[in-house]
Design an enzyme around this catalytic site. Sequence first.
Site, PDB file in Angstrom:
ATOM      1  N   ASP A   2       0.881  -1.171   0.000  1.00 58.55           N
ATOM      2  CA  ASP A   2       0.000   0.000   0.000  1.00 58.55           C
ATOM      3  C   ASP A   2       0.921   1.225   0.000  1.00 58.55           C
ATOM      4  O   ASP A   2       2.138   1.095   0.136  1.00 58.55           O
ATOM      5  CB  ASP A   2      -0.902  -0.006   1.250  1.00 58.55           C
ATOM      6  CG  ASP A   2      -1.831   1.199   1.282  1.00 58.55           C
ATOM      7  OD1 ASP A   2      -2.464   1.491   0.253  1.00 58.55           O
ATOM      8  OD2 ASP A   2      -1.900   1.887   2.334  1.00 58.55           O
ATOM      9  N   SER A   3       0.316   2.404  -0.126  1.00 55.83           N
ATOM     10  CA  SER A   3       1.122   3.614  -0.030  1.00 55.83           C
ATOM     11  C   SER A   3       1.599   3.830   1.409  1.00 55.83           C
ATOM     12  O   SER A   3       2.636   4.435   1.642  1.00 55.83           O
ATOM     13  CB  SER A   3       0.296   4.820  -0.477  1.00 55.83           C
ATOM     14  OG  SER A   3      -0.870   4.916   0.309  1.00 55.83           O
ATOM     15  N   CYS A  16      -4.023  -1.861  -2.120  1.00 53.51           N
ATOM     16  CA  CYS A  16      -4.249  -0.451  -2.433  1.00 53.51           C
ATOM     17  C   CYS A  16      -5.257  -0.377  -3.574  1.00 53.51           C
ATOM     18  O   CYS A  16      -4.996  -0.858  -4.685  1.00 53.51           O
ATOM     19  CB  CYS A  16      -2.920   0.179  -2.857  1.00 53.51           C
ATOM     20  SG  CYS A  16      -3.132   1.773  -3.659  1.00 53.51           S
ATOM     21  N   GLU A  68      -3.219   9.287   7.872  1.00 47.74           N
ATOM     22  CA  GLU A  68      -1.771   9.083   8.004  1.00 47.74           C
ATOM     23  C   GLU A  68      -1.199   9.945   9.129  1.00 47.74           C
ATOM     24  O   GLU A  68      -0.253   9.567   9.796  1.00 47.74           O
ATOM     25  CB  GLU A  68      -1.056   9.396   6.682  1.00 47.74           C
ATOM     26  CG  GLU A  68      -1.201   8.312   5.622  1.00 47.74           C
ATOM     27  CD  GLU A  68      -0.385   7.037   5.915  1.00 47.74           C
ATOM     28  OE1 GLU A  68       0.596   7.110   6.676  1.00 47.74           O
ATOM     29  OE2 GLU A  68      -0.756   5.977   5.377  1.00 47.74           O
ATOM     30  N   CYS A 122     -11.064   2.423  -0.239  1.00 44.65           N
ATOM     31  CA  CYS A 122      -9.657   2.788  -0.037  1.00 44.65           C
ATOM     32  C   CYS A 122      -9.256   2.058   1.232  1.00 44.65           C
ATOM     33  O   CYS A 122      -9.988   2.119   2.239  1.00 44.65           O
ATOM     34  CB  CYS A 122      -9.502   4.296   0.137  1.00 44.65           C
ATOM     35  SG  CYS A 122      -7.873   4.778   0.772  1.00 44.65           S
ATOM     36  N   HIS A 165      -7.306   2.639   3.502  1.00 42.85           N
ATOM     37  CA  HIS A 165      -7.148   3.463   4.710  1.00 42.85           C
ATOM     38  C   HIS A 165      -8.477   3.635   5.464  1.00 42.85           C
ATOM     39  O   HIS A 165      -8.470   3.842   6.674  1.00 42.85           O
ATOM     40  CB  HIS A 165      -6.647   4.866   4.340  1.00 42.85           C
ATOM     41  CG  HIS A 165      -5.177   4.952   4.080  1.00 42.85           C
ATOM     42  ND1 HIS A 165      -4.590   4.471   2.943  1.00 42.85           N
ATOM     43  CD2 HIS A 165      -4.160   5.492   4.823  1.00 42.85           C
ATOM     44  CE1 HIS A 165      -3.278   4.712   2.977  1.00 42.85           C
ATOM     45  NE2 HIS A 165      -2.998   5.329   4.107  1.00 42.85           N
TER      46      HIS A 165
END
Length: 265
Positions: free
Chosen positions: A7-8, A70, A145, A177, A179
């Site tokens: 993932d990012s 992701c 984040e 997403c 996240h």
Amino acid sequence: MRIGLFDSGVGGFTVFKKVVELCPNTSFIYLADTARLPYGGKSSNEIIQIAEEISSWFSYQSIDGFLVACNTTNAIALDVIKNKLDVPVFDLIESASSTIKESRVGVLATPSTVKTKAYTNAILNFNPKAFVLEQSCPEFVPMIEMNKINSNEIIDVALEYLEPLLKHNIESLILGCSHYPLITPLLTEILPSSVRLIDPADALSLQLKLFMDSKTRNFAKKKFLVDPMFCVTSDPETFSIRAKYWLNVFPEVKLVSLQKKGCVS
Ligand code: DGL
């Protein structure tokens, strides 16, 4: 058996948690491309380039399967990854879309994912009569984040993002997403209880479990390496703190260069 996922940033933790629950005897290598976080506003060309670099890096990591944790990369560059890796690749969008029962579906996702309409197309493929409304949420990932998950700011943007979906009487809401499951408590508080919240990682982890069950028989003699390995492209210290917060582990986090060929373990 070892499974790769990426993932990012911390979004892949939500996928990691679900797959670990269902496939406890599996070893994982998790890559967070923290140097280029967030992905959600990047162009298709940028995401394709990233997908090429990441899958090329994973092609040296001795893995038996790969999870695209992701959605943004999943929506734009799944083919790039599948072409590069010679192991089974599991993806969130197709896995989740195949399980949707409701006919009025909302999707929260990054701007780059929403642009592709990947969720709409995948859902309509399984149910051509479904009504799907996708909502772009540019501010969620940066806030998550930075751990602003209980701030007034995030409540305000969540109310703004959910309003159009609720106006259209959605029956289920896909967290498109990886996240976003990290702010499930906030979303549940705003949503009416009639709206079913869908985390695509549930469907993906079931698919991985089926694969693992079928393979583990053949791999019975193979040694299990159960400790997960975490790799990042920048700032391992912050990632290690985030891992402690979200996963309750304090892992060693390796700083890696995606240009460097070869296995990190
Ligand atoms: N968590 C990723 C996704 O599912 C990437 C989000 C981002 O970096 O903007 O789309």
